[in-house]
Design a protein around this motif. Structure first.
Motif, PDB file in Angstrom:
ATOM      1  N   VAL A 106     -63.175  -4.151   3.813  1.00 42.57           N
ATOM      2  CA  VAL A 106     -61.815  -4.610   3.525  1.00 42.57           C
ATOM      3  C   VAL A 106     -61.868  -5.547   2.327  1.00 42.57           C
ATOM      4  CG1 VAL A 106     -59.720  -5.666   4.447  1.00 42.57           C
ATOM      5  CG2 VAL A 106     -61.297  -4.476   5.994  1.00 42.57           C
ATOM      6  N   LEU A 107     -60.949  -5.363   1.393  1.00 47.88           N
ATOM      7  CA  LEU A 107     -60.863  -6.182   0.189  1.00 47.88           C
ATOM      8  C   LEU A 107     -59.409  -6.570  -0.025  1.00 47.88           C
ATOM      9  CD1 LEU A 107     -61.987  -7.294  -2.543  1.00 47.88           C
ATOM     10  CD2 LEU A 107     -61.610  -5.009  -3.493  1.00 47.88           C
ATOM     11  N   ALA A 108     -59.179  -7.854  -0.289  1.00 47.16           N
ATOM     12  CA  ALA A 108     -57.814  -8.335  -0.505  1.00 47.16           C
ATOM     13  C   ALA A 108     -57.730  -9.144  -1.790  1.00 47.16           C
ATOM     14  CB  ALA A 108     -57.358  -9.183   0.685  1.00 47.16           C
ATOM     15  N   ALA A 109     -56.570  -9.055  -2.446  1.00 44.55           N
ATOM     16  CA  ALA A 109     -56.293  -9.834  -3.653  1.00 44.55           C
ATOM     17  C   ALA A 109     -54.779  -9.974  -3.781  1.00 44.55           C
ATOM     18  CB  ALA A 109     -56.878  -9.163  -4.895  1.00 44.55           C
ATOM     19  N   SER A 110     -54.348 -10.967  -4.539  1.00 50.24           N
ATOM     20  CA  SER A 110     -52.907 -11.192  -4.689  1.00 50.24           C
ATOM     21  C   SER A 110     -52.452 -10.951  -6.120  1.00 50.24           C
ATOM     22  CB  SER A 110     -52.558 -12.629  -4.282  1.00 50.24           C
ATOM     23  OG  SER A 110     -53.218 -13.555  -5.133  1.00 50.24           O
ATOM     24  N   SER A 111     -51.156 -10.610  -6.253  1.00 50.91           N
ATOM     25  CA  SER A 111     -50.483 -10.552  -7.552  1.00 50.91           C
ATOM     26  C   SER A 111     -49.332 -11.540  -7.474  1.00 50.91           C
ATOM     27  CB  SER A 111     -49.946  -9.136  -7.829  1.00 50.91           C
ATOM     28  OG  SER A 111     -50.986  -8.232  -8.099  1.00 50.91           O
ATOM     29  N   PHE A 112     -49.600 -12.792  -7.825  1.00 49.27           N
ATOM     30  CA  PHE A 112     -48.601 -13.820  -7.533  1.00 49.27           C
ATOM     31  C   PHE A 112     -47.378 -13.785  -8.451  1.00 49.27           C
ATOM     32  CE2 PHE A 112     -52.267 -15.956  -9.679  1.00 49.27           C
ATOM     33  CZ  PHE A 112     -51.683 -16.219 -10.917  1.00 49.27           C
ATOM     34  N   PHE A 113     -47.429 -12.968  -9.519  1.00 43.17           N
ATOM     35  CA  PHE A 113     -46.244 -12.806 -10.367  1.00 43.17           C
ATOM     36  C   PHE A 113     -45.569 -11.448 -10.149  1.00 43.17           C
ATOM     37  CE2 PHE A 113     -47.990 -15.999 -13.675  1.00 43.17           C
ATOM     38  CZ  PHE A 113     -47.368 -17.050 -13.011  1.00 43.17           C
ATOM     39  N   ASP A 114     -45.921 -10.765  -9.059  1.00 41.60           N
ATOM     40  CA  ASP A 114     -45.245  -9.527  -8.697  1.00 41.60           C
ATOM     41  C   ASP A 114     -43.774  -9.835  -8.408  1.00 41.60           C
ATOM     42  OD1 ASP A 114     -44.519  -7.029  -7.768  1.00 41.60           O
ATOM     43  OD2 ASP A 114     -46.181  -6.844  -6.353  1.00 41.60           O
ATOM     44  N   ASP A 115     -42.890  -8.879  -8.711  1.00 47.58           N
ATOM     45  CA  ASP A 115     -41.447  -9.135  -8.612  1.00 47.58           C
ATOM     46  C   ASP A 115     -40.759  -8.371  -7.486  1.00 47.58           C
ATOM     47  OD1 ASP A 115     -41.698 -10.735 -10.898  1.00 47.58           O
ATOM     48  OD2 ASP A 115     -41.266  -9.053 -12.252  1.00 47.58           O
ATOM     49  N   ASP A 116     -41.499  -7.863  -6.508  1.00 46.48           N
ATOM     50  CA  ASP A 116     -40.896  -7.015  -5.476  1.00 46.48           C
ATOM     51  C   ASP A 116     -39.815  -7.732  -4.669  1.00 46.48           C
ATOM     52  OD1 ASP A 116     -42.828  -5.217  -6.346  1.00 46.48           O
ATOM     53  OD2 ASP A 116     -43.195  -4.447  -4.321  1.00 46.48           O
TER      54      ASP A 116
ATOM     55  N   LYS B  41     -44.197 -17.196  -5.450  1.00 47.58           N
ATOM     56  CA  LYS B  41     -45.574 -16.993  -5.935  1.00 47.58           C
ATOM     57  C   LYS B  41     -46.577 -16.836  -4.793  1.00 47.58           C
ATOM     58  CE  LYS B  41     -44.354 -19.667 -10.017  1.00 47.58           C
ATOM     59  NZ  LYS B  41     -44.543 -20.925 -10.775  1.00 47.58           N
ATOM     60  N   LEU B  42     -46.291 -15.886  -3.917  1.00 52.59           N
ATOM     61  CA  LEU B  42     -47.200 -15.583  -2.819  1.00 52.59           C
ATOM     62  C   LEU B  42     -48.590 -15.229  -3.366  1.00 52.59           C
ATOM     63  CD1 LEU B  42     -47.828 -14.927   0.189  1.00 52.59           C
ATOM     64  CD2 LEU B  42     -46.958 -12.613  -0.260  1.00 52.59           C
TER      65      LEU B  42
ATOM     66  N   HIS C 161     -46.653 -21.274  -2.065  1.00 55.07           N
ATOM     67  CA  HIS C 161     -46.587 -22.735  -2.202  1.00 55.07           C
ATOM     68  C   HIS C 161     -45.215 -23.241  -2.647  1.00 55.07           C
ATOM     69  CE1 HIS C 161     -47.487 -21.596  -6.398  1.00 55.07           C
ATOM     70  NE2 HIS C 161     -46.879 -22.724  -6.729  1.00 55.07           N
ATOM     71  N   SER C 162     -44.355 -22.318  -3.120  1.00 61.44           N
ATOM     72  CA  SER C 162     -43.000 -22.734  -3.508  1.00 61.44           C
ATOM     73  C   SER C 162     -41.944 -22.312  -2.490  1.00 61.44           C
ATOM     74  CB  SER C 162     -42.654 -22.173  -4.895  1.00 61.44           C
ATOM     75  OG  SER C 162     -43.447 -22.778  -5.884  1.00 61.44           O
ATOM     76  N   ASP C 163     -42.382 -21.865  -1.305  1.00 67.13           N
ATOM     77  CA  ASP C 163     -41.454 -21.593  -0.205  1.00 67.13           C
ATOM     78  C   ASP C 163     -40.731 -22.897   0.141  1.00 67.13           C
ATOM     79  OD1 ASP C 163     -40.134 -20.656   2.017  1.00 67.13           O
ATOM     80  OD2 ASP C 163     -41.919 -19.865   3.024  1.00 67.13           O
ATOM     81  N   SER C 164     -39.498 -22.774   0.627  1.00 68.51           N
ATOM     82  CA  SER C 164     -38.669 -23.972   0.832  1.00 68.51           C
ATOM     83  C   SER C 164     -38.303 -24.197   2.295  1.00 68.51           C
ATOM     84  CB  SER C 164     -37.397 -23.867  -0.028  1.00 68.51           C
ATOM     85  OG  SER C 164     -37.723 -23.780  -1.398  1.00 68.51           O
ATOM     86  N   LYS C 165     -39.180 -23.783   3.202  1.00 70.64           N
ATOM     87  CA  LYS C 165     -38.915 -23.944   4.635  1.00 70.64           C
ATOM     88  C   LYS C 165     -38.666 -25.398   5.030  1.00 70.64           C
ATOM     89  CE  LYS C 165     -39.098 -20.131   7.196  1.00 70.64           C
ATOM     90  NZ  LYS C 165     -38.100 -19.807   8.241  1.00 70.64           N
ATOM     91  N   LYS C 166     -39.407 -26.329   4.441  1.00 61.19           N
ATOM     92  CA  LYS C 166     -39.279 -27.751   4.792  1.00 61.19           C
ATOM     93  C   LYS C 166     -38.740 -28.559   3.615  1.00 61.19           C
ATOM     94  CE  LYS C 166     -40.613 -29.232   8.218  1.00 61.19           C
ATOM     95  NZ  LYS C 166     -39.947 -29.419   9.535  1.00 61.19           N
ATOM     96  N   GLY C 167     -38.057 -27.881   2.726  1.00 58.59           N
ATOM     97  CA  GLY C 167     -37.538 -28.529   1.527  1.00 58.59           C
ATOM     98  C   GLY C 167     -37.998 -27.741   0.316  1.00 58.59           C
ATOM     99  N   SER C 168     -37.361 -27.955  -0.791  1.00 57.07           N
ATOM    100  CA  SER C 168     -37.663 -27.201  -1.992  1.00 57.07           C
ATOM    101  C   SER C 168     -39.142 -27.294  -2.346  1.00 57.07           C
ATOM    102  CB  SER C 168     -36.809 -27.742  -3.151  1.00 57.07           C
ATOM    103  OG  SER C 168     -37.051 -27.007  -4.323  1.00 57.07           O
ATOM    104  N   SER C 169     -39.792 -26.105  -2.444  1.00 60.64           N
ATOM    105  CA  SER C 169     -41.214 -26.008  -2.801  1.00 60.64           C
ATOM    106  C   SER C 169     -42.115 -26.813  -1.860  1.00 60.64           C
ATOM    107  CB  SER C 169     -41.446 -26.459  -4.248  1.00 60.64           C
ATOM    108  OG  SER C 169     -40.826 -25.568  -5.151  1.00 60.64           O
ATOM    109  N   SER C 170     -41.716 -26.874  -0.593  1.00 61.52           N
ATOM    110  CA  SER C 170     -42.583 -27.535   0.401  1.00 61.52           C
ATOM    111  C   SER C 170     -43.797 -26.676   0.699  1.00 61.52           C
ATOM    112  CB  SER C 170     -41.808 -27.819   1.689  1.00 61.52           C
ATOM    113  OG  SER C 170     -41.210 -26.630   2.185  1.00 61.52           O
ATOM    114  N   GLY C 171     -43.621 -25.341   0.652  1.00 57.88           N
ATOM    115  CA  GLY C 171     -44.750 -24.437   0.815  1.00 57.88           C
ATOM    116  C   GLY C 171     -44.949 -23.932   2.230  1.00 57.88           C
TER     117      GLY C 171
END
Length: 647
Positions: A291-301, A339-340, A359-369
């Motif tokens: 198993v191999l994993a990697a991210s594309s944090f600027f993907d626009d899906d 930016k997942l 890290h910029s998810d806003s569950k606990k406030g803007s960009s709380s992560g």
């Protein structure tokens, strides 16, 4: 096999209490191919001494056989019982036990500190304490040893170590062999763990099709458990558009194959686009390499720069990853600029648990992560069918940026770490690392309250938790970089000891050996520029690979000092410190017993013992020089051979 015989003959005489010195030794030669242990005591007194030789049969030649599981070392010695743990087995193993979470002791049969009961459950309801007095401290003043760097590469922080501790890799993303900042990797490999890495000459790897600004090795790099597979990213590769990114995988059939002779395969996102930056946070391999994993944090899906995670999986090692279309994972609540995967991705050793952060998810406030956790019951379950668990800081606030760095999961899948680099616990933007610990794979991480670890000396804008971090295989040790120093946190229940390595200044990244006993660092600048190695140092009185054994001469659970003056102490963790006297008496063996020995054929002015005396390691043979004989021609040595200790 035909039985071989060997004999050793010695003329010796023994008299009770007064052993007669041995003057003559004769030897019978052994048969071929028989292993002999030869003990030679050479006593030189004055100008010339005598040689006393004792030859004993130690055993017969044995046929070499491969070491299988539950056996270790070149002799395939049976592993000890490791209770709630696993043995470091195989030819390169050392037979030590690596304990499961909560368990301790040399045989993983006792609870670690801050764990209790028959199942070693974690203590709860205790306030978090960061101390410097944990039983198994790591020395802050340990001096590192630099590894060889013949290509004079500049290492930018990414490191990987195989689980068998035989292969070490480091990323040098600014190397210019294939163009400015095209990037490179350096790989050190040793035959077994008894060989120090600093004696190994590394090899250099590049992308054969590399180009300027590919930045190979910028994010996390990864090795399979056996060190046969190496993966790294070139996030600036333009295969699917400028800076769309790619993953390179080197795979070999055995350790005898040099990575430099292997042509890497290149993986891309089939739907990749310009500036996706695939692999910008690095890559992660399962221990098996399937198993191999990697991210594309600027993907626009899910919106501009929302990010995604790609997972390649194969059924066996003979299949190529590039023949398998990757599975794309998204945050169903993802939004633009979340930016997942910015902080990388991390897989458990079995490939069943995957973590990534927005890290910029806003569950606990803007960009709380937030941190997303995908967990499946088996490899046959497609990760795309799994709804991830989302973890947040219960006390999170706007612009904490949870998960922007230090995102790791332990090999056993029980511990997750994530940096909240602008959390304000000790000062503005001082930063923190949150750690989620569960006791078993059935427990959900979202039912766990995270521990918040801070640098007690942290200041404003230090941003503790940014950059590279690493967890030991059982999650007991965490390394991170704080204010350009490496810090090691030993986590026991809700307690942690915080150690800053004084000689690690300007470090960019660090990685721990699976047991947590050896640390490797990468630094672009400073006295220890390059890759360096720190060995775990135990506190005074303690020893062992996990610092859970008493040094010789100390006893009991606290390793108290023995008080036997001239005897043998019942030492060790299970010892009681009692004294067994040898040629001495008293409760502490404080009174010496002695007898006088003379040369039965001595003469005036022989000066027996003037040149010194020596005793064999088992205490049964004593030798002394008679400096002058009556012949005044040659110095003579005498040896006494005893069946019991007499003096």
């Amino acid at each position: 096999m035909e039985k071989m015989e060997a004999a050793a003959y010695a003329t010796k005489a023994m008299v009770a209490n007064t052993a007669t010195p041995v003057i003559l030794v004769t030897l019978g030669l052994p048969a071929q191919h028989v292993l002999l242990a030869v003990t030679m005591v050479l006593v030189t007194m004055g100008m010339l001494g005598r040689v006393f030789v004792c030859v004993t049969l130690a055993g017969q030649a044995q046929r070499a056989i491969p070491a299988h599981r539950a056996f270790f070392g070149s002799n395939c010695t049976a592993c000890p019982s490791c209770g709630s743990g696993v043995c470091v087995d195989g030819l390169a193993g050392n037979g030590t036990c690596i304990c499961d979470r909560g368990w301790g002791g040399a045989g993983c049969d006792a609870c670690a500190a801050n764990y209790f009961g028959s199942t070693c459950s974690v203590c709860v309801g205790c306030s978090l304490s960061v101390t410097s007095g944990a039983p198994h401290e790591l020395a802050t003043t340990t001096l590192p040893v630099n590894l060889q760097n013949p290509d004079n590469l500049v290492f930018t922080g990414s490191l990987a170590l195989s689980s068998n501790e035989l292969v070490l890799a480091a990323g040098a993303s600014t190397d210019g062999e294939k163009g400015k900042k095209s990037g490179a990797l350096s790989v050190w490999q040793r035959a077994d763990v008894s060989i120090d890495f600093d004696t190994v000459t590394p090899i250099k790897l590049v992308d054969p099709d590399g180009a300027s600004y590919d930045s190979l090795g910028l994010g996390y790099i990864s090795l399979s458990s056996d060190g046969l597979i190496l993966a790294a990213a070139s996030n600036g590769d333009s295969e699917m558009g400028s800076s769309s990114g790619s993953i390179l995988v080197w795979q070999r059939d055995s350790v005898s194959v040099n990575f430099s002779t292997v042509t890497p395969i290149k993986l891309v996102d089939p739907d990749g686009a310009k500036t996706d930056n695939l692999g910008g946070g690095g890559v992660s391999l399962s221990g098996s390499g399937l198993v191999l994993a990697a991210s594309s944090f600027f993907d626009d899906d899910m919106g501009k720069d929302s990010g995604s995670v790609l997972v390649w999986q194969r059924s066996n090692l003979s299949s190529n990853f590039n023949a398998m279309p990757p599975v794309k994972l998204l945050d169903a609540e993802g939004r633009s600029y979340h930016k997942l995967g910015w902080g990388g991705v991390s897989l458990s050793a079995d490939g069943l648990v995957l973590v990534a952060a927005s890290h910029s998810d806003s569950k606990k406030g803007s960009s709380s992560g937030s941190v997303l956790v995908w967990q499946r019951p088996s490899l046959s379950t497609n990760l795309s069918t799994i709804i991830p668990v989302k973890l947040v800081d219960p006390n999170g606030a706007s612009y904490d940026y949870l998960g922007v760095g230090s995102l790791r999961i332990s090999a056993n899948g029980l511990v997750i770490s994530a940096g909240a680099t602008e959390k304000d616990d000790t000062a503005s933007n001082s930063g923190a690392i949150l750690v989620w610990i569960r006791t078993n794979m059935q427990e959900s991480f979202n039912n766990v309250t995270p521990i918040v670890l801070v640098d007690p000396d942290g200041g404003s804008n230090q941003k503790f938790g940014s950059g590279f971090a690493d967890l030991s295989s059982n999650g007991a040790f965490l390394t991170a970089v704080a204010n350009r120093y490496v810090v090691i946190l030993t986590i026991e229940g809700q307690f942690a000891s915080f150690k800053r390595l004084e000689y690690s200044y300007l470090t960019a990244g660090a990685i721990l050996s699976p047991s947590g006993g050896v640390l490797f660092t990468a630094a672009e600048y400073g006295v220890y520029r390059g890759v360096a190695m720190f060995q775990q140092a135990c506190p005074a009185r303690w020893t062992g690979s996990a610092c859970d054994e008493c040094q010789k001469g100390f006893f009991g659970p606290s390793c108290s000092p023995c008080t036997c003056e001239h005897g043998v102490c019942a030492d060790g963790v299970t010892g009681n410190g009692s004294c067994s006297c040898v040629y001495s008496t008293g409760s502490k063996c404080e009174t010496i017993k002695s007898i006088k020995l003379v040369d039965p054929d001595g003469h005036d002015d022989d000066y027996l013992g003037r040149g010194g005396v020596t005793v064999s390691s088992n205490g049964l043979v004593l030798a002394a020089g008679a400096y002058e004989t009556i012949m005044k021609a040659v110095a003579v040595g005498l040896s006494w051979y005893g069946s019991v200790l007499t003096c």
